[in-house]
Enzyme design. Sequence first.
Site, PDB file in Angstrom:
ATOM      1  CB  SER A  14     -15.360  32.515 -29.797  1.00  0.00           C
ATOM      2  OG  SER A  14     -15.061  31.544 -28.829  1.00  0.00           O
ATOM      3  CD  GLU A 140     -21.225  41.149 -32.275  1.00  0.00           C
ATOM      4  OE1 GLU A 140     -21.908  42.014 -31.696  1.00  0.00           O
ATOM      5  OE2 GLU A 140     -20.771  40.138 -31.697  1.00  0.00           O
ATOM      6  CE  LYS A 187       5.817  34.400 -30.659  1.00  0.00           C
ATOM      7  NZ  LYS A 187       7.031  34.807 -31.380  1.00  0.00           N
ATOM      8  CB  THR A 188       1.676  39.732 -35.221  1.00  0.00           C
ATOM      9  OG1 THR A 188       2.794  39.233 -35.951  1.00  0.00           O
ATOM     10  CG2 THR A 188       2.115  40.829 -34.287  1.00  0.00           C
ATOM     11  CE  LYS A 223       6.075  40.315 -37.130  1.00  0.00           C
ATOM     12  NZ  LYS A 223       6.543  39.550 -35.976  1.00  0.00           N
ATOM     13  N   GLY A 353     -37.159  32.915 -14.570  1.00  0.00           N
ATOM     14  CA  GLY A 353     -36.813  31.515 -14.763  1.00  0.00           C
ATOM     15  C   GLY A 353     -38.037  30.731 -15.176  1.00  0.00           C
ATOM     16  CB  CYS A 380     -40.250  37.590 -14.435  1.00  0.00           C
ATOM     17  SG  CYS A 380     -41.438  37.048 -15.654  1.00  0.00           S
ATOM     18  CG  HIS A 513     -37.585  40.259 -17.553  1.00  0.00           C
ATOM     19  ND1 HIS A 513     -36.790  39.376 -16.874  1.00  0.00           N
ATOM     20  CD2 HIS A 513     -38.647  39.547 -17.984  1.00  0.00           C
ATOM     21  CE1 HIS A 513     -37.336  38.177 -16.893  1.00  0.00           C
ATOM     22  NE2 HIS A 513     -38.472  38.253 -17.570  1.00  0.00           N
ATOM     23  CD  GLU A 515     -34.031  41.630 -16.194  1.00  0.00           C
ATOM     24  OE1 GLU A 515     -34.808  42.256 -15.457  1.00  0.00           O
ATOM     25  OE2 GLU A 515     -34.213  40.440 -16.528  1.00  0.00           O
TER      26      GLU A 515
END
Length: 542
Positions: A14, A140, A187-188, A223, A353, A380, A513, A515
């Site tokens: 992951s 996704e 490494k495959t 490969k 928070g 906030c 917010h 951001e």
Amino acid sequence: MNKYYIFITGGVVSSLGKGITAGSLGSILEERKLKTTIIKLDPYINVDPGTISPVQHGEVFVTNDGAETDLDLGHYERFIKNKMTSLNNFTTGSVYSEVLKKERRGDYLGATIQIIPHITDVIKNRIIKLSRKNDITIVEIGGTVGDIESLPFLEAIRQIAIDVNKKNVLYIHLTLLPYISTTKEIKTKPTQHSVKELLSIGIQPDILICRSEKKISENERKKIALFCNVKKKAVISLIDLDSIYKIPKLLQLQGLDDYICKYFNLKVPIADLSSWDKVISEENQSSEIIKIGIIGKYTELPDAYKSVIEAIKHGGLKNKTKIIIKLINSKKIIHYKYNKILKELDGILIPGGFGNRGIEGMILSIRYARENKIPYLGICLGMQLAIIEYTRNVVGIKSANSTEFQPNCKYPIIALIKKWDKKRKKNYKKNNLGGTMRLGAHVCIIKKNSLTYKMYKSKKISERHRHRYEVNNSLLNKTEKLGLIVSGRSKYKNLVEIIELFNHPWFIGCQFHPEFNSSPRKGHPLFEGFIKAAKIYKKNFS
Ligand code: GLN
């Protein structure tokens, strides 16, 4: 125009950056004049991530329409221009919840409810619904192939290729090619196994995007193509880069978007990625270095502040400045004078928070920023605490607090406001934490002649919210008289949205917010201004 689907799965391990890869690919396709959207399917059972701790799962990203979503949607919005909505993310929990509701209503007319077709049908319907307004829908799938949880999602995306015709569907598998330093080889085999796992559930990937530390050689590419049954051109190498903003260009250079457009038979112009070149050049021109402290309570996991961290970096790009971001646990702040931790900072930011833990350390940090004229941005919770700090230490009302931290406090300057909309109140009464917040985009009116106005250069803005408590207008009088300016109020209900201090070079708190609206190409006025002020502070005082 036909509707096209690109499904992105992950293999081997992951955290390979599927979200960033999906966003980068989306951006190239968007620049090819294709209306592109991205959807994230999350295999966990929570109905949405709103109730998961940020230190477990990272931040909750809020969309304009008020959905609490996975942080990957933040990556998507930072890469593509098309905005995310509540349709762009769903979890296994929300799918089961819909199916069970229908079952209780008797909608299935006596049928036995099963994963196939009932669960998979809901998954497919939601993807198809979103795709209607777009040319390309990138999907996704969270987790890694082989996880039990993601099986219904994989089965659903397998079926879509039959429903809509395989020529309108592409499967991309993102894998890792580990590098063994002792033998100096890539490494495959793990990739081969991961593709085999996908094949066992009926999905043959069309494209492999291979993450690796080192560049892959032509031989290795050949490969992988042979063993995984894909064309050599469809083996894309994604080496580790010093900047994620270089990924769109890297994918384009290897012909990924060309391959996709040819496969779908799309006659569209070549992507102009000059806006990304500009971001990279801004990054390269950054020579000055400043230090910004994020003082919060979820500091053990940087992903908890993902969008804030990214927005600070964007502010740096627009000011051609490199930024060292220090994540500081507010519990460590125990004095507002002579504070070693705070002393080295050029700007202080207190992010959002919930709950009581670490609050006093944040208030001390705000006092330090206010008294020492260090640029301060409170988001906030950071705004609510700035008001509490000012009321306590400048106005002199020591009992000022938020009812979130002290339910029966004498001077509840931050509180749950009674005249809120009925739905929120009803949910409180039912003790139901979901649905009790002010969520999503709200219009805010900015006071002219304020620092805030100077930043936004506009009287009317729209920003996203996620909070329960509000500033208590009825107790604000004394605080305002002594120099705390309310520079923005909501268009509806007259709620306090932005505050600033008159005798401070740069001190702004906002109830929303900002951001979530910042992107590397556009930046954000508040973050740009904050970093600019921090640069000036550094020049003058250190
Ligand atoms: N806990 C505060 C509230 O609920 C602030 C929330 C936040 O910072 N997002 O109002």
